[in-house]
Design a protein around this motif. Structure first.
Motif, mmCIF file in Angstrom:
data_model
loop_
_atom_site.group_PDB
_atom_site.id
_atom_site.type_symbol
_atom_site.label_atom_id
_atom_site.label_comp_id
_atom_site.label_asym_id
_atom_site.label_seq_id
_atom_site.Cartn_x
_atom_site.Cartn_y
_atom_site.Cartn_z
ATOM 1 N N ARG A 192 9.278 56.121 -58.138
ATOM 2 C CA ARG A 192 9.803 54.800 -58.205
ATOM 3 C C ARG A 192 10.908 54.788 -58.997
ATOM 4 O O ARG A 192 11.596 53.583 -59.206
ATOM 5 C CB ARG A 192 8.711 53.859 -58.607
ATOM 6 C CG ARG A 192 7.440 54.011 -57.909
ATOM 7 C CD ARG A 192 6.390 52.831 -58.430
ATOM 8 N NE ARG A 192 6.184 52.793 -59.858
ATOM 9 C CZ ARG A 192 5.079 53.469 -60.366
ATOM 10 N NH1 ARG A 192 4.478 54.267 -59.588
ATOM 11 N NH2 ARG A 192 4.873 53.282 -61.555
ATOM 12 N N ALA A 247 3.291 45.704 -61.170
ATOM 13 C CA ALA A 247 3.778 44.957 -60.141
ATOM 14 C C ALA A 247 2.999 45.376 -58.985
ATOM 15 O O ALA A 247 2.348 44.615 -58.067
ATOM 16 C CB ALA A 247 5.299 45.077 -59.781
ATOM 17 N N PRO A 283 11.307 43.782 -64.032
ATOM 18 C CA PRO A 283 11.172 45.214 -63.781
ATOM 19 C C PRO A 283 12.585 45.749 -64.334
ATOM 20 O O PRO A 283 13.283 46.353 -63.787
ATOM 21 C CB PRO A 283 11.555 45.028 -62.239
ATOM 22 C CG PRO A 283 12.209 43.747 -61.907
ATOM 23 C CD PRO A 283 11.844 42.728 -62.807
ATOM 24 N N TYR A 284 12.647 45.427 -65.636
ATOM 25 C CA TYR A 284 13.803 46.260 -66.270
ATOM 26 C C TYR A 284 13.550 47.107 -67.431
ATOM 27 O O TYR A 284 14.242 47.501 -68.192
ATOM 28 C CB TYR A 284 14.532 44.995 -66.924
ATOM 29 C CG TYR A 284 15.025 43.980 -65.656
ATOM 30 C CD1 TYR A 284 15.718 44.565 -64.545
ATOM 31 C CD2 TYR A 284 14.631 42.566 -66.139
ATOM 32 C CE1 TYR A 284 15.991 43.399 -63.721
ATOM 33 C CE2 TYR A 284 15.219 41.689 -64.977
ATOM 34 C CZ TYR A 284 15.357 41.998 -63.832
ATOM 35 O OH TYR A 284 15.782 41.148 -62.901
ATOM 36 N N ASP A 285 12.283 47.370 -67.488
ATOM 37 C CA ASP A 285 11.809 48.361 -68.615
ATOM 38 C C ASP A 285 12.205 49.576 -68.637
ATOM 39 O O ASP A 285 12.650 50.109 -69.867
ATOM 40 C CB ASP A 285 10.326 48.310 -68.850
ATOM 41 C CG ASP A 285 9.280 48.861 -67.416
ATOM 42 O OD1 ASP A 285 9.931 48.386 -66.514
ATOM 43 O OD2 ASP A 285 8.867 49.916 -67.650
ATOM 44 N N THR A 286 12.368 50.324 -67.554
ATOM 45 C CA THR A 286 13.131 51.441 -67.497
ATOM 46 C C THR A 286 14.395 51.396 -67.906
ATOM 47 O O THR A 286 15.023 52.432 -68.674
ATOM 48 C CB THR A 286 12.924 52.008 -66.072
ATOM 49 O OG1 THR A 286 11.364 52.195 -65.955
ATOM 50 C CG2 THR A 286 13.517 53.496 -65.978
ATOM 51 N N GLY A 311 6.584 48.824 -65.599
ATOM 52 C CA GLY A 311 6.660 47.499 -64.904
ATOM 53 C C GLY A 311 6.208 47.652 -63.497
ATOM 54 O O GLY A 311 5.648 46.810 -63.127
ATOM 55 N N SER A 312 6.924 48.654 -62.912
ATOM 56 C CA SER A 312 6.695 48.695 -61.421
ATOM 57 C C SER A 312 5.070 49.143 -61.128
ATOM 58 O O SER A 312 4.460 48.673 -60.276
ATOM 59 C CB SER A 312 7.428 49.885 -60.998
ATOM 60 O OG SER A 312 7.265 50.876 -61.290
ATOM 61 N N SER A 323 5.396 57.729 -60.980
ATOM 62 C CA SER A 323 6.609 56.894 -61.589
ATOM 63 C C SER A 323 7.947 57.431 -61.237
ATOM 64 O O SER A 323 8.920 56.834 -60.865
ATOM 65 C CB SER A 323 6.422 56.600 -63.083
ATOM 66 O OG SER A 323 5.299 56.086 -63.625
ATOM 67 N N MET A 367 2.899 40.710 -62.292
ATOM 68 C CA MET A 367 4.734 40.997 -62.282
ATOM 69 C C MET A 367 5.232 40.657 -63.712
ATOM 70 O O MET A 367 4.813 39.747 -64.398
ATOM 71 C CB MET A 367 5.003 39.724 -61.459
ATOM 72 C CG MET A 367 4.506 39.925 -59.953
ATOM 73 S SD MET A 367 5.139 41.236 -59.170
ATOM 74 C CE MET A 367 4.041 41.058 -57.649
ATOM 75 N N GLU A 405 8.916 53.083 -65.711
ATOM 76 C CA GLU A 405 8.362 52.550 -64.441
ATOM 77 C C GLU A 405 6.967 51.993 -64.836
ATOM 78 O O GLU A 405 6.151 51.831 -63.881
ATOM 79 C CB GLU A 405 8.154 53.456 -63.393
ATOM 80 C CG GLU A 405 9.460 53.955 -63.050
ATOM 81 C CD GLU A 405 10.494 52.628 -62.537
ATOM 82 O OE1 GLU A 405 9.888 51.986 -61.782
ATOM 83 O OE2 GLU A 405 11.696 52.457 -63.144
#
Length: 243
Positions: free
Chosen positions: A105, A60, A68-71, A56-57, A102, A65, A54
């Protein structure tokens, strides 16, 4: 096995059929895998550090930005390593989460992936500086550090001689210089006595091993295992440059 690089017999590398490198660390047989995971085959233990789930989030939320696909990508790679090695235990070597919120999220599917991993193998959360509370709602064992086969698995390297230490935290990267130019890769770094493993997370980034943060950790010039697409490359200290 033929040695690929051997400044000292105590910490020579040898090729592994998986594309990784085999060596001994304080006497324990370990394999440096191309994913960035460390495999203790005799103990059936898989070690991964610094997933920073998380991240990426978290960015954000601050207005930066990132996709949002790292996790999802990090967990996909972890699942692939578990399927390839079939470990009895998976050690998450700290900073598994990017921050203390995290876990809240996490997408439902990603949380379920972690639960499924804990159901298939023993999941051990070693706490780090980003996730000092450990998981709150997810299964697994929580530890400050762990002893396995004469190795001490902890998140952050301790200053001074630490025989058998395996740590993360520093996100080691090597800038490898060759006649045609240079490349920068995440890497393992070891002198045969202790090891710092690369960050496993998709957005984790890296710190050059020539940085002052690594100074004093190794008793002799270390060897690097630089990560390639499907193999780990043995690199001597003289071939590594600063940024």
């Amino acid at each position: 096995m033929s040695a690929l690089a051997s400044p000292s017999p105590a910490y020579a590398f040898a090729a592994s059929p998986c594309g990784g490198l085999r060596t001994r660390l304080n006497g324990a047989a370990v394999t440096l895998r191309a994913s960035g995971a460390l495999w203790l085959e005799e103990q059936r233990t898989l070690v991964v550090a610094d997933l920073h789930l998380e991240k990426g989030s978290a960015y954000a939320m601050r207005g930066q930005m990132l996709p949002p696909y790292d996790t999802r990508e990090t967990l996909r790679r972890l699942q692939a390593e578990v399927m390839a090695t079939l470990p009895d235990a998976v050690v998450l070597l700290g900073d598994t989460f990017h921050d203390r919120k995290s876990e809240d999220r996490l997408a439902r599917d990603d949380a379920q992936t972690l639960r499924s991993l804990a159901g298939a193998t023993r999941l051990i959360w070693v706490i780090g500086n980003h996730d000092a509370d450990g998981p709150r709602a997810l299964p697994g064992d929580v530890a400050d550090e762990l002893s396995v086969a004469g190795l001490t698995l902890r998140h952050e390297p301790v200053e001074g001689p630490q025989v058998g230490e395996v740590a993360g935290h520093l996100h080691p990267c090597a800038r490898v210089v060759a006649s045609r130019g240079s490349v920068r890769r995440r890497c393992f770094v070891t002198d045969g006595s202790r090891m710092v493993v690369p960050a496993f997370g998709a957005y984790a980034g890296g710190l050059n091993i020539r940085d002052a943060a690594f100074a004093g950790l190794f008793s002799q010039p270390p060897l690097c295992g630089a990560l390639g697409a499907d193999r780990v490359h043995a690199v001597g200290w003289r071939s590594v440059a600063g940024d």
